[in-house]
Design an enzyme around this catalytic site. Structure first.
Site, PDB file in Angstrom:
ATOM      1  N   CYS A 380      -1.514 -43.509  -7.003  1.00  0.00           N
ATOM      2  CA  CYS A 380      -0.507 -43.302  -8.054  1.00  0.00           C
ATOM      3  C   CYS A 380      -0.542 -42.083  -8.698  1.00  0.00           C
ATOM      4  CB  CYS A 380      -1.026 -44.498  -9.327  1.00  0.00           C
ATOM      5  SG  CYS A 380       0.177 -44.447 -10.460  1.00  0.00           S
ATOM      6  N   HIS A 519      -0.330 -49.559  -5.836  1.00  0.00           N
ATOM      7  CA  HIS A 519      -1.814 -49.657  -5.972  1.00  0.00           C
ATOM      8  C   HIS A 519      -1.956 -50.548  -4.574  1.00  0.00           C
ATOM      9  CE1 HIS A 519      -2.848 -47.611  -9.711  1.00  0.00           C
ATOM     10  NE2 HIS A 519      -1.508 -47.784  -9.880  1.00  0.00           N
ATOM     11  N   GLU A 521      -4.943 -51.359  -3.529  1.00  0.00           N
ATOM     12  CA  GLU A 521      -6.260 -52.004  -3.556  1.00  0.00           C
ATOM     13  C   GLU A 521      -5.946 -53.386  -4.298  1.00  0.00           C
ATOM     14  OE1 GLU A 521      -5.581 -49.736  -7.389  1.00  0.00           O
ATOM     15  OE2 GLU A 521      -5.009 -49.438  -5.497  1.00  0.00           O
TER      16      GLU A 521
END
Length: 547
Positions: A380, A519, A521
């Site tokens: 990001c 994102h 993750e």
């Protein structure tokens, strides 16, 4: 029709209700049941989206664009069940719904009260999707006795009363403090916590007791007697080296069996724990270690980057190495030599964030990784800083910056290679935003598709040229600089399907340098590490062998 498990906490906060809920969900899955987990938070914010990371930790984003509590990340990581908007509710959202209905006249002029209108709204939320799964696990945030949590506890009391007997149970987490001076575990705080529950019409069926010391049989019997719980339903929760030991640890203590006993499910299906045995093996039997620096601006609270840290652990599992995460404050080298802070690391990760503070340090981190050929993952804002660094130091755009920083300063200081995203395609319609819009829920949120360049590093990592990842941002790299940046060697290897929004950049002449606007993750799991993190850690392992 689902059976309901309500999870509450007492004595102190941060006992690990979210972890216990997630572990129990995974154990029920191991026995062949389908589950869904949701979080009921008493705070008055509509959602955590506008909270400071120092205040509440990270914001977990679902596929359908909900900004939720970080515990939903635990739920997904342990069960693999994608969370959704209906799995997270707050007092603010409940009261907002009630007041909107009142303004529309839905209550036909009645006086609006906590009981029944607020509690009915909570119960309606709890019922969403009850026909879809075998077990619904609902965690109530905060601690019993908190004044803001009372409407939720009252709603649970009503809900369990309205359901047929045997369809709802209550699991309560408490703390057994250890007094070293007397060498005793004290059960009185647990007794008082249960008494507080009983005073509002709730009685726990299962007690999970956090303890640093082994709980003697005598103390278990005492807790069972004074808390009106069967002795075998008093479950010990000891400290663990890794949160991913929790499913096996809770199973060894009999948590899943106690829950099934409470529902009268006998004989209980035998669990298949192979998944968690493999996870535990990968945690404890490693073939080396790597040191990775996270260059962030919220490092004073590690929960601000909870999913990133866990995704790195998953990447370590995929490579059978231990990942040592080191937190580096981006502000430390805003004006200092970055080499003093980042030399010796095998890889560098720059995560997301908001605002200008610390960004010059993140830009220096990207430059250091590019020039020293150290594996770099920018997420990001971390991608945007890598693009700004490339623009300034390689593509000749000396004043490259972000519109976000000019907006904060109230003056134009930069050439904005990163701009405020005002329009994008979501599904079959166009979303439009203005800088003056409310902050909450107005970003590009949730899952979006991306098209990857065939033959690019990132396409090889994913093993595909079509992916879907979760986003949370309102600023975007300006595609009009693409040609100039690609001429300098920065490849735009991932774009939105309409070709307008840059999703991924990578340096062609670098061993491993990738920036992503999304994102990744948020979708990583211990038994299914995200490919980007798995390959990032693999690259760090290669670097460690060269040192």
């Amino acid at each position: 029709m689902a059976r309901f498990i309500f999870i509450t906490g007492g004595v102190v906060s941060s006992l690990g209700k979210g972890l216990a809920s997630a572990a129990l969900g995974s154990l029920l899955q191991a026995r062949g049941y389908s589950v869904r987990l949701r979080k009921l938070d008493p705070y008055l914010n509509v959602d955590p989206g506008t909270m400071s990371p120092f205040e509440h930790g990270e914001v977990f984003v679902t596929d359908d664009g909900a900004e939720t509590d970080l515990d939903l990340g635990h739920y997904e990581r342990f069960t693999g069940v994608p969370a959704r908007n209906s799995d997270s509710i707050s007092s603010g959202r409940i009261y907002s719904n009630v007041l909107e209905k009142e303004r529309r006249g839905d209550y036909l002029g009645k006086t609006i009260q906590v009981v029944p209108h607020v509690t009915n709204e909570i119960k309606d939320f709890i019922r969403i999707g009850e026909d879809e799964v075998d077990f619904m696990l609902c965690e109530i945030g905060g601690t019993v006795g908190d004044i803001e949590g009372l409407p939720f506890f009252e709603a649970i009391r009503q809900f369990t009363h309205e359901k047929p007997r045997g369809e709802c149970i209550l699991m309560h987490l408490t703390l057994l403090p250890y007094l070293a001076a007397s060498g005793e575990l004290k059960t009185k705080p647990t007794q008082h916590s249960v008494k507080e529950l009983q005073s509002i019409g709730l009685a726990p069926d299962v007690l999970v007791c956090r303890s640093e010391q082994e709980i003697p049989e005598r103390e278990r019997e005492k807790i069972a007697l004074f808390c009106n719980v069967r002795k075998e339903h008093v479950v010990a929760a000891y400290d663990l080296k890794s949160i991913y030991e929790a499913p096996l640890a809770y199973h060894d203590q009999g948590l899943d069996q106690a829950v099934l006993d409470c529902f009268g499910i006998a004989p209980a299906p035998k669990p298949n724990l192979d998944r968690w045995l493999d996870v535990q093996d990968r945690i404890h039997n490693t073939d080396g270690e790597v040191n990775i620096a996270i260059v962030g601006k919220y490092i004073q609270l590690e929960d601000a980057y909870k999913s990133i840290k866990e995704a790195l652990v998953h990447g370590g599992m995929a490579n059978r190495v231990k990942v040592n995460v080191n937190w580096v404050d981006a502000e430390d080298f805003d004006r200092e030599d970055v080499g003093e802070h980042l030399s010796g690391y095998h890889a560098i990760l720059v995560p997301g964030g908001f605002g200008e503070r610390g960004t010059e340090g993140k830009i220096k981190a990207a430059q250091f990784a590019r020039e020293k050929k150290i594996p770099y993952l920018g997420i990001c804002l971390g991608m945007q800083m890598a693009v700004i660094e490339a623009a300034r130091n390689v593509a000749g755009i000396a004043k490259a910056g972000s519109e976000e920083f000019d907006h904060e300063a109230g003056q134009k200081r930069f050439e904005p290679v990163v701009y405020h995203l005002k329009e994008w395609i979501q599904g079959n319609h166009t979303v439009k935003r203005k800088e003056s819009d409310d902050k909450g829920g107005t970003m590009r949120l949730g899952a979006y598709d991306a098209a990857l360049m065939s033959g690019s590093r990132v396409a090889n990592v994913y093993g595909s040229t079509e992916i879907e990842e979760r986003h949370r941002h309102r600023y975007e790299v300006d595609g009009k600089y693409r040609e100039q940046l690609e001429a300098a060697g920065l490849c735009f290897s991932g774009m939105s399907p309409d070709g307008r929004l840059p999703e991924i950049v990578e340096w062609k002449d670098h061993p491993w340098f990738i920036g992503v606007q999304f994102h990744p993750e948020l979708k990583s799991k211990p038994f299914e590490p995200h490919p980007l993190f798995a390959d990032f850690v693999r690259a760090a392992v290669e670097t460690s062998r060269l040192v």
